[in-house]
Design an enzyme around this catalytic site. Structure first.
Site, mmCIF file in Angstrom:
data_model
loop_
_atom_site.group_PDB
_atom_site.id
_atom_site.type_symbol
_atom_site.label_atom_id
_atom_site.label_comp_id
_atom_site.label_asym_id
_atom_site.label_seq_id
_atom_site.Cartn_x
_atom_site.Cartn_y
_atom_site.Cartn_z
ATOM 1 N N ASP A 9 79.775 64.874 29.246
ATOM 2 C CA ASP A 9 78.821 65.792 28.773
ATOM 3 C C ASP A 9 77.955 65.078 27.511
ATOM 4 O OD1 ASP A 9 77.745 68.070 28.270
ATOM 5 O OD2 ASP A 9 79.233 69.062 27.053
ATOM 6 N N MET A 10 76.806 65.141 28.208
ATOM 7 C CA MET A 10 75.748 64.286 26.901
ATOM 8 C C MET A 10 75.971 65.132 25.694
ATOM 9 S SD MET A 10 74.791 61.876 28.905
ATOM 10 C CE MET A 10 73.487 61.186 27.709
ATOM 11 N N ASP A 103 72.898 67.735 32.342
ATOM 12 C CA ASP A 103 73.353 66.543 31.233
ATOM 13 C C ASP A 103 74.895 66.655 31.290
ATOM 14 O OD1 ASP A 103 73.687 68.991 30.401
ATOM 15 O OD2 ASP A 103 73.190 68.724 28.060
ATOM 16 N N GLU A 104 75.434 67.129 32.522
ATOM 17 C CA GLU A 104 76.944 67.302 32.649
ATOM 18 C C GLU A 104 77.418 67.299 34.196
ATOM 19 O OE1 GLU A 104 80.250 70.904 31.496
ATOM 20 O OE2 GLU A 104 77.846 71.370 31.163
#
EC number: 2.7.7.7
Length: 348
Positions: A9-10, A103-104
């Site tokens: 996860d960013m 982003d995940e």
């Protein structure tokens, strides 16, 4: 063989990209979602979160909490470009990647001949070297626990959850942490005195099924550390759409139709790229008092042309009686079918 699942996860992705592209924003409260007071926070930097700002908060509320923040519009094409760099790193490790969002993602590294912690450190190092961004990693033997772990030490953290930690690790956690428990379900459970996972463990599987429907069985096993969901490498697209917060509240249908035409063009373009057609057109509306409404029409045939999508959208809008001004309008399509295409021989 015990599975090795990683959840990546960013950290505050959109805001982090803006801080990387604009170094003078580093260390400052950056809020992405628009400079207009009528926008919604898409994400914000950790510096902004200290002021109580969070995603989905209206911009005007964020400005009240942090008037000196840096408010920026969403640059989705830029974030997508950076996302591709990051996902290329994932695919260098394994083909078993399940994107959850831009982003995940989950990675199943069971067959990778390295320890999970080595892979996690490699991902963090490569993402930093190539993009300058940080991320958080959760490692476990199933998806539920890996996702739970990635949120444990944010930002820029790593957390491993092993079988011997279960169920003691889970017991004190809020039921909000359980996959499948939404806000409504949590509120209903709270009303009968269920606040923690330990509280929920006192409920039988039958009771949870009665209370939560088909998710009840999954939840019953999940809170005991059992989650057999596999990595889904090809996620099916359920809908395609666009929406916007209006600069000024309005119920002027001619103006709203102008916006729907822009959306119809975007949606038709997306359908064309995916070789899809649609049977269901939906208009989403949010009134000035933040009440949401949707209205759909399902046809007995598929369509994909701009003018056809636009016409159905306008028909839906014309049938509606707008008793209040709207602050948001959206258009989406669903119920897809593939366009029939003839496969031509290279030699023909």
């Amino acid at each position: 063989m015990e599975r090795k699942i990683i959840h990546v996860d960013m950290d505050a992705f959109f805001a982090a990209v803006e801080q990387r592209d604009h170094p003078h924003f580093k260390g400052k409260p950056v809020i992405v979602g628009g400079s207009s007071k009528r926008g919604i926070v898409a994400t914000c930097s950790y510096e902004a979160r200290r002021y109580g700002i969070h995603s989905a908060m209206p911009i005007f509320m964020a400005e009240e909490k942090c008037p000196h923040g840096i408010y920026l519009p969403v640059r989705y094409s830029r974030y997508k470009e950076v996302s591709r760099e990051i996902f290329n790193i994932f695919y260098d490790i394994t083909d078993l990647v399940e994107p959850l969002s831009i982003d995940e993602a989950y990675l199943d590294i069971t067959d990778v001949k390295k320890e999970a912690i080595e892979v996690a450190h490699y991902i963090k190092r490569e993402v930093m070297n190539r993009t300058g961004l940080t991320l958080s990693v959760g490692i476990s033997y199933n998806k539920f626990l890996a996702k739970l772990a990635s949120d444990w030490n944010k930002p820029n953290g790593i957390k491993i959850i092993t079988k011997d930690m279960i169920p003691e690790l889970l017991k004190p956690l809020s039921i909000n942490k359980v996959y499948g428990i939404g806000k409504k379900s949590a509120k209903k459970l709270n009303a009968i005195g269920i606040f923690t996972i330990e509280d929920m463990m006192d409920l039988t599987e039958e009771y949870l099924v009665h209370f939560l429907g088909k998710m009840g069985t999954e939840v019953y096993h999940m809170i005991r550390g059992v989650d057999n969901r596999q990595i889904q490498t090809g996620r099916e697209i359920k809908s395609i759409g666009r929406e916007t917060t209006l600069q000024k509240d309005t119920r002027d249908k001619e103006y709203l139709k102008e916006i729907l035409l822009v959306f119809a063009k975007d949606v038709a373009n997306s359908l064309d790229k995916r070789n899809l057609s649609t049977k269901t057109i939906t208009i989403k509306m949010k009134e000035a008092d933040f009440i949401n409404h949707t209205k759909s029409r399902t046809l007995n045939y598929h369509l994909d042309a701009v003018e056809d999508i636009y016409k159905v959208a306008c028909d839906i809008l014309d049938e509606l009686v707008l008793e209040k001004d709207l602050r948001l309008i959206g258009l989406s399509v669903s119920n897809f079918g593939e366009e029939e295409m003839q496969q031509l021989s290279f030699f023909e």
